[in-house]
Design a protein around this motif. Structure first.
Motif: not given
Lengths: 261, 261
Positions: B127-138, B157-161, B184-191
DNA sequence: AAGCACAGGTTCAATATATGAACCATAAGC
DNA sequence: GCTTATGGTTCATATATTGAACCTGTGCTT
């Protein structure tokens, strides 16, 4: 050859080297112009298939193949299935055992388990295994179709040691013996002092997809030993095939659960 | 774009799919003409990068990347080094942990260890991890240079949720918080219903090469839990980096012992 | 079973792309 | 300070790539 073909061949060459080449080396090894080599390298680097060391300016395989390989192995877990058998074989035979897969017109080593002994054969991952000069190659050819054999034997047969068989007629005879025995033997075909015993891994249609081979120092291998190796290597090949094609094989409607990061 | 680039993008697309596409699908997905797609596929197949199912005529990733990946891992054993830490983290956190690597302009998942719990987050390899929407990316972005951040945020910046942050200014703020916290923390950015805690894996020069991330169901993660995750994920990232860059690193004059088959 | 729709696959003139000889810049050796 | 390496770049030429239109086979509808 198409540009894409050249780029992929370059990648292949890069994977065969045991030291990182510079631009000029790459161009020479691939028979390309420096400018062409550079453009291909840049393009490959953009996509992560090649990396350039920022300091030495040398090139190496990048990390993109690792990702692709993981995806491939997640769906078609050849290594995951086969490696335990390779390991087991290395333990029982006390010799180096290696696994090869047919890909892109050649047979290449994709996994090696070393012999526990001090005096042992070393096999490098990524090595191309010539059909006529290795047990792996003979095992593969023997169970391939006639046209594959013709193709392999119609090309000039390179000599690697003074014992390499380069006469197509003799190779043909070795192939016949391999079919009769069920496993192949190659003595010092690629490296002096090494004898190998190999068996093909067959798909359900009978087409070989790869091979598994035991490589031993010549001094430890008499006829009886080799026959023993032949029996166990054939058995392992068969079990790998059964497990790889038998169970698993998912695909179709994957879970579609997109993860998060 | 160069032909080689198109071929490599095709390969990338192929690795992202969760079902095997036919010729028409490939052409559509890659924005190519059918004829072009076919030529590229044939070329890729010749070199083992793509396989066509002889029965269904669908295409899939071939075995060549597996060989390249083995060569790469033999010299730069990122997975071999990192996987034990990922596993340990999955055990102590009791959540799904995944490892991503930057390659070809994107961050992609290369390993996943599932949570032992029944209710768990599923992450797919590749899976590609979008920079703005995942903790990995951030985590990756936060420790990259300014220009990398600008590049990432200058694109749409694509919106996933419904919770995905798509305002570059807000993302910038999250990046600043990530730098301050160290993770980094990403809450519900991708799922929906998933919160992730990530840390970058840095090279000795400070450049991130990838990330390691814990993904948990939102219902199990309060602020304290997340802070705990942040601490252990940062520690793991640091230990991976130290081990990867510390010991090993061979290359140079390899053994040159050509094996045999 | 004739007709239709859509799949994979192929052809060839038009055109965009790749090529490589000659080039520059830099570094090491003498 | 000259020679000979290296990595890297340029641009007119040559060649590979492109895609609309074309088959061909299969499965579904009527």
């Amino acid at each position: 050859m198409s540009t894409v073909g050249k780029a992929l061949s370059l990648l292949d060459k890069l994977s065969q080297l045991n030291a990182e080449p510079g631009l000029t080396d790459v161009a020479r090894l691939c028979g390309l112009d420096k400018a062409t080599a550079r453009r291909l390298l840049v393009e490959l680097e953009k996509h992560g298939f090649v990396e350039q060391d920022p300091e030495t300016r040398k090139y190496r395989i990048g990390s993109a193949p690792v990702r692709l390989a993981r995806v491939r192995e997640a769906r078609y877990p050849f290594l995951r299935i086969a490696v335990p058998f390779v390991r087991e074989l290395a333990e029982t035979s006390e010799e180096t055992v290696h696994l090869a897969e047919f890909s892109g017109g050649a047979l290449s080593t994709i996994h090696v388990e070393d012999s526990p002994r001090a005096h042992r054969v070393i096999v490098e991952i990524g090595t191309h295994l010539p059909f006529h000069a290795t047990a792996s190659g003979l095992a593969y050819l023997a169970f391939s179709g006639k046209k594959q054999i013709e193709l392999a034997l119609s090309q000039p047969l390179e000599s690697f040691t003074e014992h390499t068989v380069t006469d197509p007629a003799v190779v043909r005879k070795m192939i016949d013996e391999t079919i009769a025995r069920g496993f192949s033997i190659s003595s010092q075909g690629l490296e002096v002092g090494v004898v190998s015993t190999g068996a093909p891994i067959l798909s359900p249609t009978g087409q070989p997809i790869g091979s598994i081979t035991i490589a031993a120092p010549l001094v430890r291998a008499n006829a009886a030993t080799l026959n023993g190796f032949g029996a166990i290597v054939s058995a392992a090949a068969k079990r790998i095939s059964e497990k790889y094609y038998g169970s698993e094989r998912p695909m179709g409607t994957a879970t579609q659960a997109r993860g998060t990061g």
